[in-house]
Write a protein that holds these residues in place. Structure first.
Motif, PDB file in Angstrom:
ATOM      1  N   UNK A   1      31.381  19.842  27.264  1.00  0.00           N
ATOM      2  CA  UNK A   1      31.314  21.440  27.420  1.00  0.00           C
ATOM      3  C   UNK A   1      32.319  22.074  26.912  1.00  0.00           C
ATOM      4  N   UNK A   2      33.545  21.669  26.913  1.00  0.00           N
ATOM      5  CA  UNK A   2      34.909  22.026  26.204  1.00  0.00           C
ATOM      6  C   UNK A   2      34.555  22.221  24.808  1.00  0.00           C
ATOM      7  N   UNK A   3      33.948  21.298  24.369  1.00  0.00           N
ATOM      8  CA  UNK A   3      33.524  21.116  22.842  1.00  0.00           C
ATOM      9  C   UNK A   3      32.526  22.259  22.452  1.00  0.00           C
ATOM     10  N   UNK A   4      31.653  22.458  23.327  1.00  0.00           N
ATOM     11  CA  UNK A   4      30.737  23.570  22.921  1.00  0.00           C
ATOM     12  C   UNK A   4      31.572  25.132  22.915  1.00  0.00           C
TER      13      UNK A   4
ATOM     14  N   UNK B   1      22.624  12.658  24.552  1.00  0.00           N
ATOM     15  CA  UNK B   1      21.521  13.775  24.805  1.00  0.00           C
ATOM     16  C   UNK B   1      22.018  14.664  25.999  1.00  0.00           C
ATOM     17  N   UNK B   2      22.474  13.824  27.176  1.00  0.00           N
ATOM     18  CA  UNK B   2      22.914  14.544  28.316  1.00  0.00           C
ATOM     19  C   UNK B   2      23.964  15.343  28.224  1.00  0.00           C
ATOM     20  N   UNK B   3      24.983  14.883  27.611  1.00  0.00           N
ATOM     21  CA  UNK B   3      26.356  15.647  27.278  1.00  0.00           C
ATOM     22  C   UNK B   3      25.948  17.024  26.459  1.00  0.00           C
ATOM     23  N   UNK B   4      24.971  16.493  25.432  1.00  0.00           N
ATOM     24  CA  UNK B   4      24.594  17.790  24.593  1.00  0.00           C
ATOM     25  C   UNK B   4      23.942  19.041  25.292  1.00  0.00           C
TER      26      UNK B   4
ATOM     27  N   UNK C   1      31.947   7.886  36.612  1.00  0.00           N
ATOM     28  CA  UNK C   1      33.017   8.688  36.584  1.00  0.00           C
ATOM     29  C   UNK C   1      33.272   8.984  34.943  1.00  0.00           C
ATOM     30  N   UNK C   2      33.118   8.111  34.027  1.00  0.00           N
ATOM     31  CA  UNK C   2      33.340   8.268  32.754  1.00  0.00           C
ATOM     32  C   UNK C   2      32.316   9.184  32.137  1.00  0.00           C
ATOM     33  N   UNK C   3      31.095   8.967  32.415  1.00  0.00           N
ATOM     34  CA  UNK C   3      29.990   9.594  32.161  1.00  0.00           C
ATOM     35  C   UNK C   3      30.399  11.238  32.353  1.00  0.00           C
ATOM     36  N   UNK C   4      30.730  11.324  33.753  1.00  0.00           N
ATOM     37  CA  UNK C   4      31.281  12.704  34.273  1.00  0.00           C
ATOM     38  C   UNK C   4      32.363  13.398  33.313  1.00  0.00           C
ATOM     39  N   UNK C   5      33.380  12.635  32.996  1.00  0.00           N
ATOM     40  CA  UNK C   5      34.350  13.191  32.272  1.00  0.00           C
ATOM     41  C   UNK C   5      33.811  13.346  30.844  1.00  0.00           C
TER      42      UNK C   5
END
Length: 357
Positions: free
Chosen positions: A31-34, A76-79, A21-25
């Motif tokens: 995405x918002x940072x992007x 890397x995943x979030x990027x 859940x935390x990784x999903x958040x």
């Protein structure tokens, strides 16, 4: 099942659900940072290093290398949720360049495999790749001159974004038994780095250089052929590992540069690299370096390369400790004594021991 064990496994399952859940958040925030960044670069090695440092400090009792690897993959995943980078590197798949790429950027990237350093720079400059990774220097075989020469021919937009060190661990891999090997193929440096082992164990086998170690692994699918390559390249090509750690030097390490068209932010304790040329007269190099000496700058490497079209004149590549912004006066004074000077980048580095110099 033991009741205590069942309860403990239940706790692990609950923690894993919380982690997911935390990784999903985190990914949603990324995405918002992007969106907030707009056209700014997705990759920020300075910020990523700081995030990993804090993560490690918060878990000081655990293996620090493993923690860094875990969080690098999360980053890397979030990027990739913002924009999945395409990274040019020497291939084919399984190369040491690919391993350095994943060490620097994690595995949520798309590799664009090319034949050499010049092709890496070309892929970035033409927009086929977001970034590239190139080998710079090996502790055994020295400088990779193709990288320096390729960098010298790039546009001023090209910069070093990060430096990463990769331990080199060669294996002997083949699809046959060691007694059937008639030739060994690999990159010339890998053959040289394993020369003593090959002379002792395969003295009668031909030693044939090829473009990359991973290309050698592909060729070793042919019976009677063995490759000096990485364990990953052997696995990808379905080869048997006949011997491990065959490199002659136990501390064989290669440093790589992550390159792209945007400069890293100032980071405080970073390294910086410059390219420059000086007038062709006695003492001109010493004069050019004097502003750095006066500022107490520690030089970690300097290399000269012939200047294309100017016989017996040279370009100099210089690595030094410190951020280029903090050395602005020294750079200004140095520029007055050079025919040409170009800042290649100020960047994070995971090297604990300087190369070259």
């Amino acid at each position: 099942m033991n009741k205590e064990l069942e309860d403990l496994r239940g706790k692990i399952d609950e923690i894993d659900r919380s982690l997911a859940e935390l990784i999903g958040r985190r990914a949603k925030v990324a995405v918002e940072i992007g969106r907030a960044k707009g056209t700014a670069p997705v990759y920020d090695p300075t910020r990523e290093r700081e995030v990993i440092r804090r993560f490690k400090e918060a878990n000081g009792d655990l293996d620090q290398e493993a923690l860094a690897g875990i969080h690098r993959e999360i980053i890397s995943l979030c990027r990739s949720m913002q924009c999945r980078p395409v990274v040019a590197c020497m291939g084919p798949e399984g190369s040491y360049s690919q391993q350095a790429m994943e060490k620097a950027l994690g595995s949520s990237v798309d590799g664009l495999f090319v034949s050499g350093p010049r092709e890496v720079f070309r892929a970035v400059e033409t927009g086929k790749a977001t970034m590239g990774i190139v080998p710079v220097e090996n502790t055994v075989e020295g400088v990779v001159y193709g990288t320096l020469d390729g960098f010298a021919q790039t546009s001023p937009k090209m910069a070093i974004l990060q430096e990463v060190a990769l331990p080199i661990r060669h294996v002997l891999a083949a699809s046959c038994d060691i007694g059937e090997i008639e030739k060994v193929v690999s990159h010339p440096q890998a053959l040289a780095q394993s020369r003593l082992w090959l002379e002792e164990h395969l003295p009668g086998a031909a030693k044939n250089p090829v473009v990359t170690t991973s290309h050698g692994a592909y060729m070793a699918k042919e019976r009677g052929t063995a490759a000096v390559c990485s364990a990953k390249a052997a696995e990808i090509n379905g080869l048997r590992v006949l011997a491990q750690d065959i490199q002659d030097q136990p501390h064989n390490t290669t440093r790589f540069w992550v390159v792209g068209e945007k400069m890293s932010k100032r980071t405080g304790g970073d390294k910086s690299s410059i390219l420059f040329s000086v007038p062709h007269r006695p003492g001109s190099l010493l004069d050019a370096l004097d502003p750095l000496r006066s500022c107490g700058v520690n030089l970690t490497a300097i290399q000269s390369r012939p200047m294309p079209g100017n016989p017996f004149e040279y370009l100099f590549f210089l690595d030094m400790e410190g951020d280029i912004e903090s050395l602005s006066q020294a750079m200004e004074d140095m520029g007055k004594k050079c025919l040409r000077i170009r800042v290649l980048g100020s960047y994070p580095s995971d090297l604990t021991v300087p190369f070259g110099g």
